[in-house]
Design a protein around this motif. Structure first.
Motif, PDB file in Angstrom:
ATOM      1  N   TYR A  15       0.672  -1.178   0.130  1.00  0.00           N
ATOM      2  CA  TYR A  15       0.006  -0.129   0.005  1.00  0.00           C
ATOM      3  C   TYR A  15       0.727   0.952  -0.129  1.00  0.00           C
ATOM      4  O   TYR A  15       0.222   2.328  -0.299  1.00  0.00           O
ATOM      5  CB  TYR A  15      -1.104   0.175   1.149  1.00  0.00           C
ATOM      6  CG  TYR A  15      -2.079  -0.109   0.567  1.00  0.00           C
ATOM      7  CD1 TYR A  15      -2.331  -1.850  -0.407  1.00  0.00           C
ATOM      8  CD2 TYR A  15      -3.642  -0.762   1.661  1.00  0.00           C
ATOM      9  CE1 TYR A  15      -3.747  -2.590  -0.527  1.00  0.00           C
ATOM     10  CE2 TYR A  15      -4.156  -0.711   1.113  1.00  0.00           C
ATOM     11  CZ  TYR A  15      -4.676  -1.670   0.413  1.00  0.00           C
ATOM     12  OH  TYR A  15      -5.897  -2.356  -0.255  1.00  0.00           O
ATOM     13  N   ASN A  83      -8.259   2.155   2.344  1.00  0.00           N
ATOM     14  CA  ASN A  83      -8.243   0.867   1.415  1.00  0.00           C
ATOM     15  C   ASN A  83      -8.447  -0.504   2.290  1.00  0.00           C
ATOM     16  O   ASN A  83      -8.531  -1.075   1.486  1.00  0.00           O
ATOM     17  CB  ASN A  83      -7.155   1.670   0.184  1.00  0.00           C
ATOM     18  CG  ASN A  83      -7.831   2.333  -0.784  1.00  0.00           C
ATOM     19  OD1 ASN A  83      -8.733   2.725  -1.093  1.00  0.00           O
ATOM     20  ND2 ASN A  83      -6.674   2.487  -1.232  1.00  0.00           N
ATOM     21  N   ASP A 200     -14.715  -5.858 -10.300  1.00  0.00           N
ATOM     22  CA  ASP A 200     -14.372  -4.897  -9.174  1.00  0.00           C
ATOM     23  C   ASP A 200     -13.515  -3.723 -10.434  1.00  0.00           C
ATOM     24  O   ASP A 200     -13.451  -3.302 -11.568  1.00  0.00           O
ATOM     25  CB  ASP A 200     -12.400  -5.667  -9.184  1.00  0.00           C
ATOM     26  CG  ASP A 200     -11.975  -7.031  -8.176  1.00  0.00           C
ATOM     27  OD1 ASP A 200     -13.838  -7.009  -7.917  1.00  0.00           O
ATOM     28  OD2 ASP A 200     -11.428  -7.434  -8.572  1.00  0.00           O
ATOM     29  N   PHE A 260     -12.543   2.357  -4.691  1.00  0.00           N
ATOM     30  CA  PHE A 260     -11.301   1.669  -5.551  1.00  0.00           C
ATOM     31  C   PHE A 260     -12.638   0.470  -4.714  1.00  0.00           C
ATOM     32  O   PHE A 260     -12.702   0.756  -3.487  1.00  0.00           O
ATOM     33  CB  PHE A 260     -10.082   0.958  -4.580  1.00  0.00           C
ATOM     34  CG  PHE A 260      -9.811   0.310  -5.870  1.00  0.00           C
ATOM     35  CD1 PHE A 260     -10.000  -0.872  -7.013  1.00  0.00           C
ATOM     36  CD2 PHE A 260      -8.037   0.599  -6.024  1.00  0.00           C
ATOM     37  CE1 PHE A 260      -8.475  -1.664  -7.463  1.00  0.00           C
ATOM     38  CE2 PHE A 260      -7.886  -0.545  -6.698  1.00  0.00           C
ATOM     39  CZ  PHE A 260      -7.598  -1.220  -7.772  1.00  0.00           C
ATOM     40  N   PRO A 290     -10.471  -1.919  -2.609  1.00  0.00           N
ATOM     41  CA  PRO A 290      -9.093  -3.345  -3.295  1.00  0.00           C
ATOM     42  C   PRO A 290      -9.379  -4.503  -3.351  1.00  0.00           C
ATOM     43  O   PRO A 290      -9.900  -4.871  -2.121  1.00  0.00           O
ATOM     44  CB  PRO A 290      -8.007  -3.223  -2.813  1.00  0.00           C
ATOM     45  CG  PRO A 290      -7.659  -1.788  -2.984  1.00  0.00           C
ATOM     46  CD  PRO A 290      -9.097  -1.546  -2.221  1.00  0.00           C
ATOM     47  N   PRO A 296      -4.269  -5.818  -6.177  1.00  0.00           N
ATOM     48  CA  PRO A 296      -4.170  -5.209  -6.887  1.00  0.00           C
ATOM     49  C   PRO A 296      -2.728  -4.922  -7.924  1.00  0.00           C
ATOM     50  O   PRO A 296      -2.460  -4.528  -9.113  1.00  0.00           O
ATOM     51  CB  PRO A 296      -3.344  -3.671  -5.803  1.00  0.00           C
ATOM     52  CG  PRO A 296      -4.834  -4.465  -4.533  1.00  0.00           C
ATOM     53  CD  PRO A 296      -3.890  -6.134  -5.142  1.00  0.00           C
ATOM     54  N   TYR A 299      -3.640  -6.634 -11.170  1.00  0.00           N
ATOM     55  CA  TYR A 299      -3.970  -5.988 -11.976  1.00  0.00           C
ATOM     56  C   TYR A 299      -3.387  -5.554 -12.915  1.00  0.00           C
ATOM     57  O   TYR A 299      -2.809  -5.306 -14.240  1.00  0.00           O
ATOM     58  CB  TYR A 299      -4.680  -5.004 -12.087  1.00  0.00           C
ATOM     59  CG  TYR A 299      -6.276  -5.421 -10.576  1.00  0.00           C
ATOM     60  CD1 TYR A 299      -7.070  -6.155 -10.695  1.00  0.00           C
ATOM     61  CD2 TYR A 299      -6.271  -4.583  -9.694  1.00  0.00           C
ATOM     62  CE1 TYR A 299      -8.006  -6.890  -9.869  1.00  0.00           C
ATOM     63  CE2 TYR A 299      -7.209  -5.426  -8.390  1.00  0.00           C
ATOM     64  CZ  TYR A 299      -8.408  -5.801  -9.052  1.00  0.00           C
ATOM     65  OH  TYR A 299      -9.229  -6.033  -7.904  1.00  0.00           O
ATOM     66  N   VAL A 307      -1.873   0.395 -10.976  1.00  0.00           N
ATOM     67  CA  VAL A 307      -3.365   0.823 -10.661  1.00  0.00           C
ATOM     68  C   VAL A 307      -3.077   1.867  -9.683  1.00  0.00           C
ATOM     69  O   VAL A 307      -4.761   2.711  -9.379  1.00  0.00           O
ATOM     70  CB  VAL A 307      -4.567  -0.477 -10.051  1.00  0.00           C
ATOM     71  CG1 VAL A 307      -5.044  -1.061 -11.400  1.00  0.00           C
ATOM     72  CG2 VAL A 307      -3.664  -1.331  -9.297  1.00  0.00           C
ATOM     73  N   TYR A 308      -3.291   2.041  -8.879  1.00  0.00           N
ATOM     74  CA  TYR A 308      -2.166   2.444  -7.569  1.00  0.00           C
ATOM     75  C   TYR A 308      -1.615   4.081  -8.148  1.00  0.00           C
ATOM     76  O   TYR A 308      -2.613   5.050  -7.503  1.00  0.00           O
ATOM     77  CB  TYR A 308      -0.955   2.254  -6.928  1.00  0.00           C
ATOM     78  CG  TYR A 308      -0.410   0.370  -6.241  1.00  0.00           C
ATOM     79  CD1 TYR A 308      -1.521   0.191  -5.060  1.00  0.00           C
ATOM     80  CD2 TYR A 308       0.039  -0.814  -6.900  1.00  0.00           C
ATOM     81  CE1 TYR A 308      -0.514  -0.589  -4.566  1.00  0.00           C
ATOM     82  CE2 TYR A 308      -0.279  -1.103  -6.458  1.00  0.00           C
ATOM     83  CZ  TYR A 308      -0.456  -1.324  -5.256  1.00  0.00           C
ATOM     84  OH  TYR A 308      -0.468  -3.052  -5.194  1.00  0.00           O
ATOM     85  N   TRP A 311      -5.577   5.229  -9.548  1.00  0.00           N
ATOM     86  CA  TRP A 311      -6.237   5.604  -7.917  1.00  0.00           C
ATOM     87  C   TRP A 311      -6.306   6.571  -8.133  1.00  0.00           C
ATOM     88  O   TRP A 311      -6.795   7.668  -7.532  1.00  0.00           O
ATOM     89  CB  TRP A 311      -6.114   4.212  -7.293  1.00  0.00           C
ATOM     90  CG  TRP A 311      -6.934   4.578  -5.648  1.00  0.00           C
ATOM     91  CD1 TRP A 311      -7.832   4.563  -5.216  1.00  0.00           C
ATOM     92  CD2 TRP A 311      -6.977   5.224  -4.648  1.00  0.00           C
ATOM     93  NE1 TRP A 311      -8.645   4.783  -4.334  1.00  0.00           N
ATOM     94  CE2 TRP A 311      -7.013   5.583  -3.718  1.00  0.00           C
ATOM     95  CE3 TRP A 311      -4.880   5.304  -4.065  1.00  0.00           C
ATOM     96  CZ2 TRP A 311      -6.908   5.938  -2.301  1.00  0.00           C
ATOM     97  CZ3 TRP A 311      -4.935   6.354  -2.949  1.00  0.00           C
ATOM     98  CH2 TRP A 311      -5.689   7.004  -2.140  1.00  0.00           C
TER      99      TRP A 311
END
Length: 398
Positions: A15, A83, A200, A260, A290, A296, A299, A307-308, A311
């Motif tokens: 994260y 998250n 998702d 997310f 998520p 994540p 993905y 995706v980080y 977002w």
């Protein structure tokens, strides 16, 4: 400059990437956690403008004081997020107390946390769900079972993941459950004969998706946890149109914005009265965060995306700054339990699948119940290749 408070930015360990991309987008990133600063990953320390350590995140007064300190020092807080489903209600309460308008507040939280209340919103979306009963007495439970039949599923109405979720197949198991259950409020549902697949997405501040994906879990997560099975699931290259449509309707019904999300559905393995025909989609539950574990990153591997960043772009600019899908592949997760003797050891796995492999290693104990102990994540062009990978990794020695 926008102020963003990230609660528990060190768990899961990846994260820190959310924090890094927020900072890259020009936000002031403020962390609150119970891990000593010196023990934070260096990437995370580099991604935070300031960190406030509390003795435990379970102590609301301490976390409240941390938010108050950041408000005093930096001014109005624009965003507050973890998250993480465990802190979803806490996040909402802090937003309410500090009038942070960019997410769920107290009045919004019940229908996205309580499984019994989710069903009404699935109904608004036109998505069927299993019949249910909020457990009170064993006599009430038996009356419900007289209607739907065994087996039934029992689980906490306000729970995280598959923890304390059980299948009851007869009166003896029902009586054992009532004799041993804790003080949580449980719901009982009719059994759905189906496998789980998900919608998702990253939903922008207007309630529209800027990234969409999903995964398939062939085995019941409840059985994986309760029976200590090995774990497999995978990201699909493309969602079917029907699931995209149902996902969009569910997002609108639940009023989701700037989040997310991980929405779970059953796909029926056979016709089931009251729910639909084989292949139909049935609502399971919503998760306003998520997908768990390392999904994540999966993905990213499946689509060669980030995706980080997507977002963080949604937070800062309300639109992506790059194409979310550069490729479309299957991304497979295989988790192996300790104490089993598999046909292929680590060296043999890497020799055969090294070019496909993207991540491997030990799974933290906090995630091991659902995800096993040793994980391998790999990408494949075809479902057939992926299924051979699962078979190779989970075949036991004779």
């Amino acid at each position: 400059m926008q102020n963003f408070i990230f609660i528990s930015p060190n768990f899961p360990v990846t994260y820190w990437k959310f924090c890094a991309e927020l900072k890259n987008n020009g936000l002031r990133v403020l962390g609150i956690g119970d891990c000593p600063y010196a023990e934070l990953d260096q990437h995370l320390r580099d991604s935070l403008d300031e960190y406030y350590k509390v003795s435990t995140l379970e102590n609301y007064d301490e976390v409240f004081k941390a938010v108050a300190f950041f408000t005093y020092k930096y001014g109005k807080i624009d965003w507050l997020e973890s998250n993480n489903e465990y802190w979803l209600e806490r996040d909402a309460h802090l937003r309410t107390e500090f009038n942070i308008t960019s997410g769920f507040k107290d009045e919004d939280i019940s229908h996205v946390k309580y499984k019994s209340l989710m069903k009404e919103y699935y109904k608004k979306a036109g998505v069927p769900t299993a019949r249910y009963h909020v457990i009170d007495t064993i006599d009430d439970a038996k009356e419900f079972i007289d209607t739907v039949g065994y087996p039934v599923i029992v689980k906490p109405d306000n729970g995280v993941g598959a923890s304390h979720t059980y299948r009851l197949s007869n009166d003896d198991e029902l009586e054992f459950f009532f004799a041993n259950k804790d003080d949580e409020v449980y719901i009982m549902e009719e059994f759905v004969n189906g496998y789980v697949r998900t919608y998702d997405a990253i939903i922008d501040q207007n309630g529209e998706p800027i990234f969409e994906s999903g995964n398939i879990t062939p085995d019941s997560l409840m059985d994986v946890v309760n029976e200590a099975r090995n774990t497999i699931y995978y990201i699909v290259p493309q969602l079917p149109d029907e699931l995209i449509d149902i996902g969009h309707r569910t997002v609108k019904a639940f009023g989701v914005k700037a989040r997310f999300i991980h929405l779970e559905y059953f796909v029926l393995n056979a016709d089931q009265e009251g729910l639909g025909k084989k292949g139909d989609i049935v609502g399971l539950e919503v998760n306003m965060r998520p997908s768990g574990g390392y999904t994540p990153d999966m993905y990213d591997y499946a689509y060669e995306t980030d995706v980080y960043k997507l977002w963080a772009d949604m937070i800062a600019f309300n639109k992506p700054s790059s194409d979310p899908y550069k490729v479309r592949k299957f991304c497979a997760f295989c988790g192996r339990r300790d104490g089993m003797e598999f046909n292929l050891n680590h060296e043999a796995i890497m020799a055969k699948y090294g070019p496909n492999m993207r991540m491997w290693g030990r799974i933290p104990d906090a995630l091991a119940d659902a995800m096993s102990n040793q994980m391998y994540t790999a990408v494949f062009d075809t479902e057939e290749e992926m299924n051979r990978f699962f078979s190779d990794l989970l075949t036991l020695k004779d």
